[in-house]
Design a protein around this motif. Structure first.
Motif, short mmCIF file in Angstrom:
data_model
loop_
_atom_site.label_atom_id
_atom_site.label_comp_id
_atom_site.label_asym_id
_atom_site.label_seq_id
_atom_site.Cartn_x
_atom_site.Cartn_y
_atom_site.Cartn_z
N ALA A 130 11.04 4.32 2.04
CA ALA A 130 9.76 5.03 2.21
C ALA A 130 9.47 5.29 3.68
O ALA A 130 9.05 6.40 4.06
N GLN A 131 9.71 4.30 4.53
CA GLN A 131 9.47 4.48 5.96
C GLN A 131 10.45 5.47 6.57
O GLN A 131 10.09 6.27 7.44
N SER A 132 11.70 5.44 6.10
CA SER A 132 12.71 6.38 6.59
C SER A 132 12.31 7.82 6.25
O SER A 132 12.44 8.73 7.07
N GLU A 133 11.79 8.01 5.04
CA GLU A 133 11.33 9.35 4.65
C GLU A 133 10.13 9.77 5.48
O GLU A 133 10.00 10.93 5.88
N LYS A 134 9.24 8.83 5.73
CA LYS A 134 8.03 9.12 6.50
C LYS A 134 8.39 9.55 7.92
O LYS A 134 7.79 10.48 8.48
N GLU A 135 9.37 8.88 8.50
CA GLU A 135 9.78 9.17 9.89
C GLU A 135 10.51 10.50 10.02
O GLU A 135 10.61 11.06 11.12
N HIS A 136 11.06 11.01 8.92
CA HIS A 136 11.84 12.25 8.97
C HIS A 136 11.28 13.33 8.03
O HIS A 136 11.97 14.29 7.71
N GLY A 137 10.03 13.18 7.61
CA GLY A 137 9.46 14.08 6.62
C GLY A 137 8.71 15.25 7.19
O GLY A 137 7.64 15.61 6.67
N PHE A 138 9.24 15.86 8.22
CA PHE A 138 8.52 16.94 8.90
C PHE A 138 8.31 18.16 8.01
O PHE A 138 7.25 18.79 8.03
N ARG A 139 9.32 18.50 7.21
CA ARG A 139 9.18 19.67 6.34
C ARG A 139 8.14 19.41 5.24
O ARG A 139 7.35 20.30 4.91
N ASN A 144 -7.18 15.93 -0.78
CA ASN A 144 -7.17 14.69 -0.02
C ASN A 144 -6.55 14.90 1.36
O ASN A 144 -6.01 15.97 1.65
N ALA A 145 -6.62 13.88 2.19
CA ALA A 145 -6.03 13.97 3.53
C ALA A 145 -4.51 14.11 3.41
O ALA A 145 -3.88 13.35 2.67
N PRO A 146 -3.92 15.08 4.11
CA PRO A 146 -2.47 15.28 4.00
C PRO A 146 -1.66 14.02 4.25
O PRO A 146 -0.65 13.78 3.56
N GLU A 147 -2.09 13.18 5.21
CA GLU A 147 -1.32 11.96 5.49
C GLU A 147 -1.34 10.99 4.31
O GLU A 147 -0.35 10.27 4.07
N ASP A 148 -2.43 10.98 3.55
CA ASP A 148 -2.51 10.10 2.37
C ASP A 148 -1.62 10.64 1.24
O ASP A 148 -0.98 9.87 0.51
N VAL A 149 -1.62 11.95 1.09
CA VAL A 149 -0.76 12.58 0.08
C VAL A 149 0.71 12.30 0.39
O VAL A 149 1.49 11.92 -0.49
N LEU A 150 1.08 12.47 1.65
CA LEU A 150 2.46 12.22 2.06
C LEU A 150 2.85 10.76 1.84
O LEU A 150 3.96 10.47 1.39
N ASP A 151 1.93 9.86 2.16
CA ASP A 151 2.23 8.44 2.00
C ASP A 151 2.56 8.11 0.54
O ASP A 151 3.57 7.45 0.26
N PHE A 152 1.74 8.59 -0.39
CA PHE A 152 2.03 8.33 -1.80
C PHE A 152 3.35 8.98 -2.19
O PHE A 152 4.18 8.37 -2.88
N TYR A 153 3.56 10.21 -1.76
CA TYR A 153 4.77 10.94 -2.12
C TYR A 153 6.03 10.23 -1.65
O TYR A 153 7.01 10.08 -2.41
N PHE A 154 6.03 9.75 -0.42
CA PHE A 154 7.21 9.06 0.10
C PHE A 154 7.47 7.77 -0.67
O PHE A 154 8.62 7.42 -0.94
N TYR A 155 6.42 7.08 -1.04
CA TYR A 155 6.59 5.85 -1.81
C TYR A 155 7.09 6.13 -3.23
O TYR A 155 7.96 5.43 -3.74
N GLN A 156 6.53 7.16 -3.86
CA GLN A 156 6.98 7.44 -5.23
C GLN A 156 8.48 7.75 -5.25
O GLN A 156 9.19 7.33 -6.17
#
Length: 304
Positions: free
Chosen positions: A154-163, A179-191
């Motif tokens: 999840a952290q690896s995706e977060k660090e490289h999830g620019f697109r 919702n806040a984009p950063e919150d959406v991204l956080d859930f998405y990377f974890y899922q």
């Protein structure tokens, strides 16, 4: 049907093929996976389990998770879902930004990244703790409390999830993210980081081979109509811009992930999951697709 004999034969046959795929390298943690892993698991609708190879080893399911979040939201809000995301094949790469421009921020379907981000936004809107709900849902379907998120992935995706960050912010500009984009991204990377074995995955997807019924609890999670539509989405959109070829060669609804997993459903008969990390140029497991094409050819059974 002698499924164990069939998958044994397919496994040994596919192993002889030169694997022309490459491991996903844009998520560094995925690049570290042993590229020679190969497992198959099949569960029929009588709960008989058949497996071979690395079917009991965990891997990151990545985009296969999109089917499950979509099913949750479809169950929760029904056809209102289709006001936020479409149900047509995209014909473009899974992380494409192109179509959003002329389709006013409505992603073509929930299985491309743009669509999955809208589904993630809906998960945040409808559940107080969407990560906990999603994880518990999967554990219930798999009957396995050991399933969990992989924090490192999840952290690896977060660090490289620019697109993905570009996608969610662009959709937000069309007011299709609340919702806040950063919150959406956080859930998405974890899922996407959820880890399962082939056996887990085949069990989880029995929801879709039992007309929306969870086999163990006999809970009707999706209506028969909703399950039909989920399977149709997998058939049309489950393999990105290779969905047509998958339908032509395999003839089953299914979904792939860049972790090398592939799952397919023969409604009212079985679910099957394959894991082999090397991907073809379309982002789908090379051995996975070879395996499933052989399965429906040998059994002479598909949805067509």
């Amino acid at each position: 049907m002698e499924y164990q004999q069939i998958i044994n034969s397919i496994y040994n046959e596919v192993l002889l093929l030169e694997n022309k795929g490459t491991v996903a390298d844009y998520i560094p943690e995925l690049e570290k996976v042993n590229s020679n892993k190969f497992g198959i698991a099949l569960i029929d609708n009588h709960q008989n389990n058949y497996s071979i190879g690395d079917a009991k080893e965990k891997f990151s399911i990545q985009s296969i998770s999109k089917v499950l979040t979509t099913a949750i939201i479809f169950s929760k809000i029904g056809n209102d879902l289709w006001q936020r995301v479409g149900f047509e094949p995209s014909g473009n790469a899974f992380n494409s930004l192109v179509q959003l421009e002329y389709e006013n921020g409505i992603p073509r379907n929930p299985f491309i990244n743009a669509g999955a981000l809208v589904i993630a936004d809906l998960m945040l809107s409808h559940f107080d703790n969407p990560k906990a709900y999603f994880l518990n849902f999967i554990r219930e379907l798999a009957e396995n409390e050991a399933i969990d998120y992989n924090e490192t992935v999840a952290q690896s995706e977060k660090e490289h999830g620019f697109r993905n960050a570009a996608l969610v912010n662009y959709i937000k500009s069309f007011h299709n993210i609340t919702n806040a984009p950063e919150d959406v991204l956080d859930f998405y990377f974890y899922q996407c980081s959820i880890e399962m074995t082939c056996e887990d995955l085949a069990k989880v997807f029995q929801l879709f081979s039992h007309n929306g019924l969870i086999p163990k609890s006999k809970t009707k999670f999706l209506t028969t109509s909703q399950c039909k539509r989920m399977n149709a989405l997998m058939q049309m959109c489950g393999f990105y811009d290779q969905a047509g070829e998958f339908t032509f060669k395999v003839g089953l609804p299914g979904k792939s992930g860049v972790g090398g997993g592939v799952v397919a459903i023969y409604p009212n008969h079985y679910t099957v999951a394959v894991w082999s990390p090397k991907l073809n140029k379309k982002g789908n497991s090379y051995y996975g697709l070879e395996t499933l094409e052989r399965l429906t050819t040998i059994t002479e059974a598909s949805i067509f």
